[in-house]
Design an enzyme around this catalytic site. Structure first.
Site, PDB file in Angstrom:
ATOM      1  N   ARG A 173       0.821  -1.217   0.000  1.00 53.73           N
ATOM      2  CA  ARG A 173       0.000   0.000   0.000  1.00 53.73           C
ATOM      3  C   ARG A 173       0.854   1.265   0.000  1.00 53.73           C
ATOM      4  NH1 ARG A 173      -2.114  -3.732  -1.219  1.00 53.73           N
ATOM      5  NH2 ARG A 173      -4.011  -4.713  -0.441  1.00 53.73           N
ATOM      6  N   SER A 223     -11.433  -1.952   2.818  1.00 59.63           N
ATOM      7  CA  SER A 223     -10.679  -2.168   4.056  1.00 59.63           C
ATOM      8  C   SER A 223     -10.247  -0.823   4.623  1.00 59.63           C
ATOM      9  CB  SER A 223      -9.449  -3.037   3.792  1.00 59.63           C
ATOM     10  OG  SER A 223      -9.829  -4.321   3.350  1.00 59.63           O
ATOM     11  N   GLU A 293      -5.991   3.281   6.109  1.00 57.25           N
ATOM     12  CA  GLU A 293      -5.714   3.310   4.677  1.00 57.25           C
ATOM     13  C   GLU A 293      -6.381   4.494   3.998  1.00 57.25           C
ATOM     14  OE1 GLU A 293      -6.383   0.110   2.030  1.00 57.25           O
ATOM     15  OE2 GLU A 293      -5.470  -1.392   3.322  1.00 57.25           O
TER      16      GLU A 293
END
Length: 300
Positions: A173, A223, A293
């Site tokens: 990520r 998520s 995130e």
């Protein structure tokens, strides 16, 4: 601001909107209004919009599909530049060249239709190619770095550059695009020839697994937290007894604790407070610091 709006309208024509609700442009389906929202129709218009905003000194932000954004209820006092219209998908042999606004799902479907394998993992990811490159999006064992050859960007000076994938510093990520002032405008991906039926079967299987395990019936940003090293965020949240807990119309999903959902007309503040509560409670319970995130825009 009026001078800049006039200049932006001269660039994108009717694709310039004043006081635009960002709830229409994020997968969380909440958030206040953007002072100005523009949708360039090609890379040249995108570069011109960015150049105009930079020259004005007025706050601006470039967004894709809005699948990884939480916009403050107070809105965005500046310019939102959307890349949604930059959604071309060109295929030649086993190479796909696509614009940053093309959704990962659309690219995966196009790859399947051309009997090209390697992007099956991306079919259910709700983001765009631009965001997928920036965040090195991934699922079910695959990541964008596995298929990317090169990434087209506009740099801080307004120049168009091609960054080889090997120089993009991809990790979980993460990429160089989170550190450098680069705007992704498109990318080239190399896949492999395969069987349409086999590729389609994999995509159908992954879609069924998503439907079974993820709360796709509610607005969310996927998520919510990055996977902590050695752990799974969803398991840590569930172990802390947080399923169903939240504020206002937002809560931790009963179906998958890694998702915070907009269950009942949540405000962005409801989502934000739920995120902060989860971080605090997981830290108390397991000692693990969860990292969000989601990109938060505006004042919270």
């Amino acid at each position: 601001m009026d001078k800049l709006i006039k200049e932006l309208k001269g660039i994108v024509g009717d694709s310039c909107y004043v006081d635009e609700p960002m709830s229409k442009h994020t997968t969380f389906r909440c958030g206040g209004n953007a002072a100005v929202y523009v949708m360039p129709r090609n890379t040249e218009e995108l570069a011109a919009c960015i150049k105009a905003c930079r020259a004005s000194g007025i706050y601006h932000i470039v967004v894709g599909n809005g699948s990884n954004l939480l916009v403050s209820d107070k809105g965005i006092d500046g310019i939102v530049i959307s890349t949604k219209a930059l959604d071309r998908i060109d295929i030649e042999d086993d190479v796909i060249n696509a614009g940053c606004g093309a959704s990962l799902g659309a690219i995966a479907n196009a790859a399947r239709d051309a009997s090209l394998a390697g992007l099956e993992f991306a079919a259910g990811i709700p983001g765009s190619l631009g965001g997928g490159c920036v965040m090195n999006a991934g699922a079910y064992g695959g990541e964008m770095k596995d298929v990317l050859v090169s990434i087209n960007v506009i740099d801080a000076a307004g120049e168009t550059l091609v960054i080889p994938a090997g120089e993009a510093q991809f990790s979980y990520r993460n990429s160089i695009f989170l550190k450098e002032d680069h705007i992704v405008t498109g990318a080239v991906m190399k896949l492999r020839h395969g069987s349409y039926d086999e590729i389609d079967a994999v995509m159908r299987d992954l879609a069924a697994r998503r439907r079974d395990k993820q709360p796709l019936e509610y607005p969310s940003a996927g998520s919510t937290f990055k996977r902590p090293e050695g752990y799974f965020a969803g398991a840590l949240i569930e172990e802390a007894g947080l399923k169903g807990k939240g504020f206002g119309g937002a809560c931790v999903s009963e179906k998958h604790a890694g998702f915070i959902i907009n269950k009942d007309n949540a405000l962005s503040d409801d989502v934000y407070r739920t995120i902060m509560m989860v971080k605090e409670e997981v830290k108390k319970h397991s000692g693990v610091e969860l990292e969000c995130e989601i990109r938060m825009i505006g004042e919270f």
